[in-house]
Design an enzyme around this catalytic site. Structure first.
Site, PDB file in Angstrom:
ATOM      1  N   ASP A 258       0.826  -1.209   0.000  1.00  0.00           N
ATOM      2  CA  ASP A 258       0.000   0.000   0.000  1.00  0.00           C
ATOM      3  C   ASP A 258       0.860   1.258   0.000  1.00  0.00           C
ATOM      4  O   ASP A 258       0.578   2.212  -0.715  1.00  0.00           O
ATOM      5  CB  ASP A 258      -0.907   0.030   1.242  1.00  0.00           C
ATOM      6  CG  ASP A 258      -2.029  -0.977   1.092  1.00  0.00           C
ATOM      7  OD1 ASP A 258      -2.076  -1.638   0.036  1.00  0.00           O
ATOM      8  OD2 ASP A 258      -2.840  -1.093   2.025  1.00  0.00           O
TER       9      ASP A 258
ATOM     10  N   ASP B  22       0.907   4.235  -2.586  1.00  0.00           N
ATOM     11  CA  ASP B  22       0.648   5.617  -2.173  1.00  0.00           C
ATOM     12  C   ASP B  22       1.758   6.536  -2.652  1.00  0.00           C
ATOM     13  O   ASP B  22       1.528   7.664  -3.076  1.00  0.00           O
ATOM     14  CB  ASP B  22       0.572   5.723  -0.631  1.00  0.00           C
ATOM     15  CG  ASP B  22      -0.719   5.118  -0.109  1.00  0.00           C
ATOM     16  OD1 ASP B  22      -1.607   4.830  -0.922  1.00  0.00           O
ATOM     17  OD2 ASP B  22      -0.815   4.923   1.119  1.00  0.00           O
TER      18      ASP B  22
ATOM     19  N   GLU C  68     -13.191   4.154  14.640  1.00  0.00           N
ATOM     20  CA  GLU C  68     -13.388   2.712  14.368  1.00  0.00           C
ATOM     21  C   GLU C  68     -12.142   2.176  13.685  1.00  0.00           C
ATOM     22  O   GLU C  68     -11.471   2.919  12.964  1.00  0.00           O
ATOM     23  CB  GLU C  68     -14.527   2.515  13.352  1.00  0.00           C
ATOM     24  CG  GLU C  68     -15.861   2.960  13.796  1.00  0.00           C
ATOM     25  CD  GLU C  68     -16.867   2.954  12.627  1.00  0.00           C
ATOM     26  OE1 GLU C  68     -16.544   2.478  11.523  1.00  0.00           O
ATOM     27  OE2 GLU C  68     -17.978   3.448  12.844  1.00  0.00           O
TER      28      GLU C  68
ATOM     29  N   LYS D 156      -9.950   0.635  10.839  1.00  0.00           N
ATOM     30  CA  LYS D 156     -10.093   0.569   9.383  1.00  0.00           C
ATOM     31  C   LYS D 156      -9.636  -0.819   8.962  1.00  0.00           C
ATOM     32  O   LYS D 156      -8.450  -1.116   8.908  1.00  0.00           O
ATOM     33  CB  LYS D 156      -9.235   1.642   8.726  1.00  0.00           C
ATOM     34  CG  LYS D 156      -9.392   1.685   7.217  1.00  0.00           C
ATOM     35  CD  LYS D 156      -8.696   2.920   6.662  1.00  0.00           C
ATOM     36  CE  LYS D 156      -8.875   3.079   5.164  1.00  0.00           C
ATOM     37  NZ  LYS D 156      -8.533   1.936   4.363  1.00  0.00           N
TER      38      LYS D 156
ATOM     39  N   ARG E 256     -17.142  -2.299  -4.990  1.00  0.00           N
ATOM     40  CA  ARG E 256     -17.012  -0.872  -5.182  1.00  0.00           C
ATOM     41  C   ARG E 256     -16.750  -0.474  -6.642  1.00  0.00           C
ATOM     42  O   ARG E 256     -17.240   0.546  -7.104  1.00  0.00           O
ATOM     43  CB  ARG E 256     -15.853  -0.433  -4.288  1.00  0.00           C
ATOM     44  CG  ARG E 256     -15.398   0.910  -4.465  1.00  0.00           C
ATOM     45  CD  ARG E 256     -13.940   0.925  -4.012  1.00  0.00           C
ATOM     46  NE  ARG E 256     -13.448   2.242  -4.121  1.00  0.00           N
ATOM     47  CZ  ARG E 256     -13.510   3.117  -3.138  1.00  0.00           C
ATOM     48  NH1 ARG E 256     -13.999   2.772  -1.980  1.00  0.00           N
ATOM     49  NH2 ARG E 256     -13.064   4.307  -3.316  1.00  0.00           N
TER      50      ARG E 256
ATOM     51  N   GLU F  67     -17.232  -4.033   5.067  1.00  0.00           N
ATOM     52  CA  GLU F  67     -15.987  -4.602   4.539  1.00  0.00           C
ATOM     53  C   GLU F  67     -16.034  -6.123   4.585  1.00  0.00           C
ATOM     54  O   GLU F  67     -16.386  -6.712   5.610  1.00  0.00           O
ATOM     55  CB  GLU F  67     -14.845  -4.085   5.437  1.00  0.00           C
ATOM     56  CG  GLU F  67     -13.505  -4.057   4.797  1.00  0.00           C
ATOM     57  CD  GLU F  67     -13.307  -2.830   3.879  1.00  0.00           C
ATOM     58  OE1 GLU F  67     -14.264  -2.059   3.662  1.00  0.00           O
ATOM     59  OE2 GLU F  67     -12.191  -2.692   3.367  1.00  0.00           O
TER      60      GLU F  67
ATOM     61  N   LYS G  82     -15.044   9.421  12.424  1.00  0.00           N
ATOM     62  CA  LYS G  82     -16.261   9.915  11.779  1.00  0.00           C
ATOM     63  C   LYS G  82     -16.948  10.887  12.718  1.00  0.00           C
ATOM     64  O   LYS G  82     -17.083  10.591  13.916  1.00  0.00           O
ATOM     65  CB  LYS G  82     -17.215   8.749  11.504  1.00  0.00           C
ATOM     66  CG  LYS G  82     -16.631   7.707  10.576  1.00  0.00           C
ATOM     67  CD  LYS G  82     -17.545   6.509  10.411  1.00  0.00           C
ATOM     68  CE  LYS G  82     -16.883   5.489   9.479  1.00  0.00           C
ATOM     69  NZ  LYS G  82     -17.611   4.229   9.406  1.00  0.00           N
TER      70      LYS G  82
ATOM     71  N   CYS H 251      43.786  -9.692   7.315  1.00  0.00           N
ATOM     72  CA  CYS H 251      42.796  -8.698   6.866  1.00  0.00           C
ATOM     73  C   CYS H 251      42.250  -8.012   8.117  1.00  0.00           C
ATOM     74  O   CYS H 251      41.649  -8.643   8.978  1.00  0.00           O
ATOM     75  CB  CYS H 251      41.691  -9.413   6.093  1.00  0.00           C
ATOM     76  SG  CYS H 251      40.322  -8.358   5.628  1.00  0.00           S
TER      77      CYS H 251
HETATM   78  S1  IVH Z   1     -16.390   4.397   6.186  1.00  0.00           S
HETATM   79  C1  IVH Z   1     -17.679   7.445   3.110  1.00  0.00           C
HETATM   80  N1  IVH Z   1     -15.409   2.808   7.986  1.00  0.00           N
HETATM   81  O1  IVH Z   1     -11.743   2.039   3.806  1.00  0.00           O
HETATM   82  C2  IVH Z   1     -16.885   6.654   4.027  1.00  0.00           C
HETATM   83  N2  IVH Z   1     -14.612   2.620   5.769  1.00  0.00           N
HETATM   84  O2  IVH Z   1     -10.246   4.099   2.211  1.00  0.00           O
HETATM   85  C3  IVH Z   1     -17.104   5.232   3.827  1.00  0.00           C
HETATM   86  N3  IVH Z   1     -12.956   0.839   5.458  1.00  0.00           N
HETATM   87  O3  IVH Z   1     -13.804   2.283   1.014  1.00  0.00           O
HETATM   88  C4  IVH Z   1     -16.161   4.411   4.482  1.00  0.00           C
HETATM   89  N4  IVH Z   1     -12.948   0.132   7.535  1.00  0.00           N
HETATM   90  O4  IVH Z   1     -13.601  -0.001   2.166  1.00  0.00           O
HETATM   91  C5  IVH Z   1     -15.389   3.179   6.701  1.00  0.00           C
HETATM   92  N5  IVH Z   1     -14.656   1.443   9.698  1.00  0.00           N
HETATM   93  C6  IVH Z   1     -14.644   1.811   8.413  1.00  0.00           C
HETATM   94  C7  IVH Z   1     -13.813   1.165   7.466  1.00  0.00           C
HETATM   95  C8  IVH Z   1     -13.823   1.619   6.152  1.00  0.00           C
HETATM   96  C9  IVH Z   1     -12.452  -0.041   6.327  1.00  0.00           C
HETATM   97  C10 IVH Z   1     -12.566   0.919   4.036  1.00  0.00           C
HETATM   98  C11 IVH Z   1     -13.708   1.059   3.072  1.00  0.00           C
HETATM   99  C12 IVH Z   1     -13.457   2.346   2.332  1.00  0.00           C
HETATM  100  C13 IVH Z   1     -11.973   2.505   2.506  1.00  0.00           C
HETATM  101  C14 IVH Z   1     -11.604   3.954   2.364  1.00  0.00           C
END
Ligand code: IVH
Length: 699
Positions: free
Chosen positions: A37, A41, A120, A122, A143, A178, A294, A447
């Site tokens: 990743d 990036d 939360e 990710k 997606r 996910e 969020k 050496c």
């Molecule tokens: S919210 C509009 N919450 O991360 C926001 N995404 O890089 C919608 N993902 O496409 C995403 N864990 O596939 C959200 N707790 C979480 C997540 C999460 C993994 C993924 C998701 C998203 C990507 C964004």
């Protein structure tokens, strides 16, 4: 801009475009990425920089930066009712602060006021949108490019964590979340794939993506896919007004949601959660690459809205990658204790996972050329050159390594690296051993590097353990001709004591106290157990374990020495005896023979024992709750270092190994323990915590 420069930049842009497109296809279509990743990036970042600096060189239709790829033709395409957005990234706490402040500015709030967030994990999987009409699952789509995805309804229905019917659902309900695979299931899946001669997966994310996007649902059904729900798409009547309550609602609908979410009053609390999560993430059975923050209140979310591809009300705070891009400034050759020439890349210093890295191992000549020890291509056969931009990674606390070379950044003037034909230290010709990748200088004790490395080994903790004798001091005394071999160490006080003609205490950087300390340390080291003495000789392939086995077998130095002399004189019975010792391999035997055939080694091993006392091997007859057990430690122990724990275990008659095998009896799991813990659980090996370990050794 000059035409030639424009041409060169255009060429770089095209290479970058190709690299990015190929990476997207590997990632989104083949579910088999070759780049990590952070490498990806980094490509995107460089591409954006070019685009900003030379906009005229880009076409209006450039799609390189679009997320995802066009949906695979094998699946039906579906248009999402609402786009599946991605998240903006924060890489440090100041990015998060900016996020928090820009929200307040957007909403016209005072910068000192508080906004409530939900943090939360990710989860690293792939997003899925599931549409229910009148409670019935009617569509599940990936997606794709965010607007158009692939219809994977049949496959999604095979995932047990996805309900087919929700009795209390509003007429239209889209749940998004996910699809992922647990780390422990991933290992099992790869083992199974291997047994079936099927392709294995690079990581749990690819395994999840590859499994969900199967044309045959029967295959998907067999894969251990999981689903965790975190947000909504379209909904006809939303009964909740914040993210926290949404998580509860999704649970009520029958979905799994993350248990590890945190309601945070403000930015400071987000930071606390991040630091805490960094500690525990390795213990989780799923891969997380960051935290998602969020804004909790949906009314505020609505007001904030979205930019072109990401919402303003959320951000992903990434964990520090254990990998970064940097430049190779030079390639240096280090000559080791046994004469092996080890190439090392000197790097433009770069932070990797919180540590500044300025060099990385290049292993050997083949590695630089793009081949592994068996002659197979690595990095797609790309060689490494001075000036190259490379990606460097750290796995755990091991020495940094180079993963890939960015060809788009390679200068046209760069030259292939030529491995030296002569030892950079003593000028002797170097040779490549048969069936080995290493190139060695055979000048031995003539050496300087080899002598210094041998002396360092000789005084090291695991050997004579003479404190206050680091490389700097050894080099100083070597250059003065005071210490050229291990035996000289034991004459140091006689020749250079306080009352001698040239006392050590008068040298630069020495004084009476430090000289005294060194003499005392040397004196103390003179009594040494046989295994440590054998190890101290620095024979290739005779490490601590082999040295202990030899000591256990031969018991006394004189016996061992006689046998080794016989061995060097081609005495077959000595050879047979050695080969038959359990655990001694042919490589060690060969090197022992070489060592004891060497005139200088023979002299040293004859003279040294006269200056010191080599203790007989003591057969330990220990009875303890762990005697004869094979233990493995994993994670960080809070009350003692690994070395201390190992030494306690060995003193109690146990063997300590670094890997889990079928012989392992017990795993002691500290904090942040990773895959070993899962492997042990899979194999049904008993696992105990640090506290239980402390109880055990108390007994
Ligand atoms: S919210 C509009 N919450 O991360 C926001 N995404 O890089 C919608 N993902 O496409 C995403 N864990 O596939 C959200 N707790 C979480 C997540 C999460 C993994 C993924 C998701 C998203 C990507 C964004």
């Amino acid at each position: 801009m000059k035409k030639s420069k424009e041409k060169e930049i255009k060429k770089k842009i095209i290479i970058l475009q190709k690299e990015i497109e190929a990476a997207k296809i590997d990632y989104f279509q083949n579910d088999d990425p070759l780049l990590s990743d952070s490498e990806y990036d980094s490509l995107i970042k460089r591409y954006k920089e070019f685009k900003k600096e030379y906009p005229s060189l880009f076409s209006n239709y450039d799609k390189t930066l679009n997320v995802g790829t066009v949906a695979l033709s094998s699946f039906n395409k579906v248009e999402h009712s609402k786009p599946l957005l991605s998240l903006a990234n924060a890489f440090n706490s100041s990015d998060v602060k900016n996020f928090d402040e820009s929200i307040k500015r957007f909403l016209g709030m005072d910068l000192s006021s508080d906004i409530e967030y939900v943090a939360e994990p990710k989860i690293d999987g792939l997003s899925l949108s599931i549409r229910y009409e009148k409670g019935n699952l009617i569509l599940a789509s990936t997606r794709g490019d965010g607007k158009i995805g692939e219809d994977v309804t049949h496959n999604a229905k095979t995932i047990s964590e996805i309900p087919h019917y929700i009795s209390s659902a509003p007429d239209i309900l889209e749940v998004r979340g996910e699809v992922y695979i647990l780390k422990s299931d991933f290992e099992k899946l790869n083992q199974y794939q291997q047994l079936q001669n099927q392709k294995t997966f690079a990581n749990p994310r690819n395994a999840a993506a590859g499994s969900l996007r199967q044309l045959d649902s029967n295959i998907t059904k067999k894969r251990p896919l999981k689903f965790f729900a975190y947000t909504l798409g379209e909904i006809s009547n939303n009964p909740v007004d914040n993210q926290k309550d949404l998580i509860d609602l999704l649970k009520k609908y029958g979905f799994k949601t993350t248990q590890d979410f945190y309601l945070c009053k403000n930015f400071n609390e987000l930071n606390r959660v991040y630091l805490n999560f960094n500690q525990i993430k390795a213990n989780l059975d799923y891969d997380v690459d960051g935290l998602v923050y969020k804004v909790n209140d949906f009314k505020l979310q609505k007001r904030l809205g979205a930019r072109s591809s990401s919402p303003r009300w959320a951000i992903a705070h990434k964990f520090k990658p254990l990998e970064s891009f940097t430049k190779i400034l030079s390639i240096e050759i280090q000559v080791g204790r046994t004469g092996t020439l080890s190439p090392v890349a000197k790097l433009e210093p770069v932070e990797i996972g919180g540590v500044i890295v300025s060099s990385a191992t290049l292993h050997n000549e083949d590695f630089i050329k793009g081949f592994d020890n068996n002659g197979n291509k690595i990095r797609g056969g790309v060689d490494i050159r001075v000036g190259d931009l490379v990606s460097v990674y750290r796995a755990g606390d091991v020495i940094p390594k180079i993963k890939s070379v960015s060809l788009s950044e390679r200068s046209i003037n760069s030259k292939e690296y030529i491995f030296p034909k002569y030892c950079p230290d003593c000028g002797n010709e170097v040779k490549k051993e048969k069936n080995e990748s290493s190139i060695r200088c055979h000048a031995g004790l003539s050496c300087k590097s080899q002598v210094i490395e041998r002396l360092k080994h000789f005084v090291s903790k695991q050997a004579f353990s003479i404190e206050g004798f680091a490389e700097k001091q050894l080099l100083q005394l070597y250059d003065l001709d005071w210490i050229k071999s291990p035996t000289d160490i034991f004459y140091l006080e006689t020749k250079h004591g306080h009352n001698s003609k040239i006392p050590l205490k008068n040298l630069d950087n020495w004084g009476e106290k430090s000289a005294d300390n060194l003499f005392k340390a040397i004196e103390k080291s003179k009594k040494i157990p046989l295994n440590k003495f054998i190890f101290s000789l620095g024979i290739r392939y005779v490490g601590e374990v082999v040295a202990s086995m030899l000591a256990k077998y031969y018991i006394e130095w004189d016996i061992f020495y006689d046998k080794m002399k016989n061995l060097s004189q081609k005495n077959n019975s000595a050879l047979d005896e050695l080969v038959n010792i359990d655990g001694i391999g042919l490589k060690s035997v060969h090197e022992l023979k070489l060592f004891f055939s060497n005139k200088v080694s023979l002299e040293i091993t004859l003279e040294l024992p006269k200056l010191i006392e080599i203790e007989k091997y003591q057969q330990k007859n220990i009875s303890s709750p762990i005697s004869d057990m094979s233990l493995v430690f994993t994670g960080t122990l809070e009350t003692m270092s690994r070395s201390e724990a190992k030494s306690i275990a060995e003193n109690m008659g146990a063997k300590v190994s670094s890997t889990i095998s079928s012989n392992t009896n017990l795993l002691i799991s500290g904090i942040s323990s990773g895959s070993k813990l899962n492997r042990a659980r899979d194999k049904g090996i008993k696992v105990i915590t640090e506290n239980e370990w402390l109880e055990l050794i108390k007994k």
